[in-house]
Structures are given as C-alpha cells and as structure tokens.
Write a protein that holds these residues in place. Structure first.
Motif, short mmCIF file in Angstrom:
data_model
loop_
_atom_site.label_atom_id
_atom_site.label_comp_id
_atom_site.label_asym_id
_atom_site.label_seq_id
_atom_site.Cartn_x
_atom_site.Cartn_y
_atom_site.Cartn_z
N GLU A 48 -6.54 -12.15 12.00
CA GLU A 48 -7.66 -12.66 12.82
C GLU A 48 -8.68 -13.50 12.05
N ARG A 49 -8.36 -13.91 10.84
CA ARG A 49 -9.30 -14.78 10.11
C ARG A 49 -9.45 -16.13 10.80
N TRP A 50 -8.45 -16.53 11.55
CA TRP A 50 -8.47 -17.80 12.27
C TRP A 50 -9.55 -17.83 13.35
N ILE A 51 -10.01 -16.67 13.80
CA ILE A 51 -11.02 -16.64 14.88
C ILE A 51 -12.31 -17.32 14.43
N GLU A 52 -12.67 -17.18 13.18
CA GLU A 52 -13.89 -17.84 12.70
C GLU A 52 -13.75 -19.36 12.76
N LYS A 53 -12.56 -19.86 12.50
CA LYS A 53 -12.30 -21.31 12.62
C LYS A 53 -12.42 -21.76 14.08
N VAL A 54 -11.93 -20.94 14.99
CA VAL A 54 -12.04 -21.24 16.42
C VAL A 54 -13.52 -21.26 16.82
N ARG A 55 -14.29 -20.29 16.34
CA ARG A 55 -15.73 -20.26 16.63
C ARG A 55 -16.42 -21.54 16.14
N VAL A 57 -15.11 -24.56 15.74
CA VAL A 57 -14.76 -25.68 16.63
C VAL A 57 -15.58 -25.58 17.91
N CYS A 58 -15.63 -24.39 18.51
CA CYS A 58 -16.35 -24.20 19.77
C CYS A 58 -17.85 -24.47 19.63
N LYS A 59 -18.42 -24.07 18.48
CA LYS A 59 -19.85 -24.25 18.24
C LYS A 59 -20.25 -25.72 18.30
N HIS A 60 -19.32 -26.61 17.94
CA HIS A 60 -19.61 -28.04 17.89
C HIS A 60 -19.01 -28.82 19.06
N PHE A 61 -18.52 -28.11 20.07
CA PHE A 61 -17.88 -28.79 21.21
C PHE A 61 -18.69 -28.49 22.47
N LYS A 170 1.69 -2.31 27.61
CA LYS A 170 1.74 -2.80 28.99
C LYS A 170 2.62 -4.04 29.12
N ASN A 171 2.92 -4.68 27.99
CA ASN A 171 3.72 -5.91 27.96
C ASN A 171 3.05 -7.04 28.74
N ILE A 172 1.71 -7.13 28.58
CA ILE A 172 0.96 -8.22 29.19
C ILE A 172 -0.09 -8.73 28.20
N TYR A 173 -0.51 -9.97 28.38
CA TYR A 173 -1.60 -10.51 27.60
C TYR A 173 -2.91 -10.16 28.29
N GLU A 174 -3.87 -9.69 27.50
CA GLU A 174 -5.17 -9.31 28.02
C GLU A 174 -6.27 -10.04 27.26
N LYS A 175 -7.45 -10.08 27.87
CA LYS A 175 -8.61 -10.67 27.21
C LYS A 175 -8.87 -9.95 25.90
N HIS A 176 -9.01 -10.72 24.84
CA HIS A 176 -9.38 -10.17 23.53
C HIS A 176 -10.82 -10.54 23.21
N LEU A 177 -11.17 -11.82 23.48
CA LEU A 177 -12.49 -12.32 23.10
C LEU A 177 -12.78 -13.62 23.83
N ASP A 178 -14.00 -13.76 24.32
CA ASP A 178 -14.47 -15.03 24.88
C ASP A 178 -15.41 -15.66 23.87
N ILE A 179 -15.31 -17.00 23.72
CA ILE A 179 -16.17 -17.73 22.81
C ILE A 179 -16.78 -18.90 23.56
N SER A 180 -18.11 -18.97 23.58
CA SER A 180 -18.82 -20.03 24.30
C SER A 180 -18.74 -21.35 23.56
N LEU A 181 -18.73 -22.43 24.33
CA LEU A 181 -18.87 -23.75 23.76
C LEU A 181 -20.35 -24.01 23.53
N SER A 182 -20.67 -24.98 22.68
CA SER A 182 -22.05 -25.33 22.39
C SER A 182 -22.74 -25.80 23.67
N ASP A 183 -24.01 -25.47 23.79
CA ASP A 183 -24.80 -26.02 24.92
C ASP A 183 -25.68 -27.06 24.36
#
Length: 183
Positions: A48-55, A57-61, A170-183
């Motif tokens: 999950e180190r990649w999540i910080e990279k996703v954050r 990108v989202c912070k600047h979008f 359960k063999n399904i994908y579930e919400k793990h985390l929501d990340i807001s885009l920049s306002d």
C-alpha cells in the motif's frame, strides 16, 4: 495470498442504484458496485505504499465533469457504458506516470494509450466467479434495454476517487478508501 486493488470513480448514488437494479436482471451477485474504471490492478501492491502517490496526484487534480453515454462493446463480449471526459483520461495518465507500473503491466490491463474510460454493464464469460456470465443474446438484450432504461445518461462532477480492495472471503471488491480531489 495475493491482495488485489483497483481505482475507480464513483457515480451518483441515484444512478448507481438504477444501474444495480438493471444489472440484477441478469447477474445475481455483482462483484463490485457500478463504477468508472480509473486504474486497473497492475502495480497496486499489498504494501500500500502506492496510496501516498495516489494521494499526491489527487491533491493536485481539480474536480471535473464526466458524461456517461450509450452502450458500447470491448470486442463482442464486454458491454459497457461509454464515458466522455478529457480530464478523466488526463487523471488516468497522471496516475500511471506517478505509479509507474512496468510497461508489460500497462499493456496487459489496456492502460496508457489503450485506456478507454468505461462503466462495465456485463460480460459474456465468467470472471473470478463474480458473475455467472452472460450469453451474447443476453448482452444484446442488455444493450437494447440500456438504451431505453438507463437514459438519460447523466453528467456529473467527480470530486473524489475510490480505491477498491478484493474481499477474498466474499469474493467481491469493496470500498477500501476514498480520496478527494483538490478543491
């Protein structure tokens, strides 16, 4: 045991419910809530180190508009609603640049230049037992009815992205985390 993730765009709740009801006419158990695929599994590792990279990108979008459109196919066995948004494509490209998965992974998951924004309605084949699979006749019926039942196709603002994680029990994908885009 391998952990799997992918990143998607959530659609407005009222339309999400409408699509779920629509899909449930053919599919008994949905493997994931209706969503627009932003980034496939490749390169999203269990550490999950990649999540910080996703954050980052989202912070600047900035939030952007998306339009859902008529049904289309990948080949003749995956039916999806088309998605129009240059900003969505740009966000996908920025995610790829920041996460930097190997080229063969980008190719394997049809990302980068091959990326087609979409919201999957149904597939012909069985995939990880998420669906029973649909026949080509079912997909044609689904396509016809989508043009009747799912119109008008909505336009909406994307303010956040959702990371989904496979729930193995359960063999399904579930919400793990929501990340807001920049306002």
């Amino acid at each position: 045991m391998k952990v799997e993730y992918f990143i998607g765009i959530i659609i407005p709740k009222d339309y999400l419910i409408r699509i779920e009801k629509f899909q449930n006419k053919w599919i008994k158990q949905l493997g994931v809530e209706p969503h627009i695929t932003l980034k496939a599994q490749g390169g999203l590792t269990s550490d999950e180190r990649w999540i910080e990279k996703v954050r980052t990108v989202c912070k600047h979008f900035k939030p952007f508009q998306v339009s859902l459109g008529k049904p289309k196919y990948f080949g003749d066995n995956i039916l999806y609603l088309s998605v129009k948004s240059n900003d969505l494509v740009n966000l996908h490209q920025e995610m790829l640049q920041k996460l930097a998965p190997p080229k063969h992974i980008i190719t394997q998951y049809f990302e980068g230049d091959e990326y087609v924004p979409h919201l999957t309605l149904g597939t012909e084949y069985v995939s990880r037992d998420f669906t029973e699979g649909l026949s080509k006749v079912d997909l044609k019926e689904m396509e016809k009815l989508a043009n009747e039942i799912l119109v008008p196709f909505p336009n909406f603002e994307v303010n956040s992205i959702r990371i989904y994680k496979l729930n193995i029990e359960k063999n399904i994908y579930e919400k793990h985390l929501d990340i807001s885009l920049s306002d």
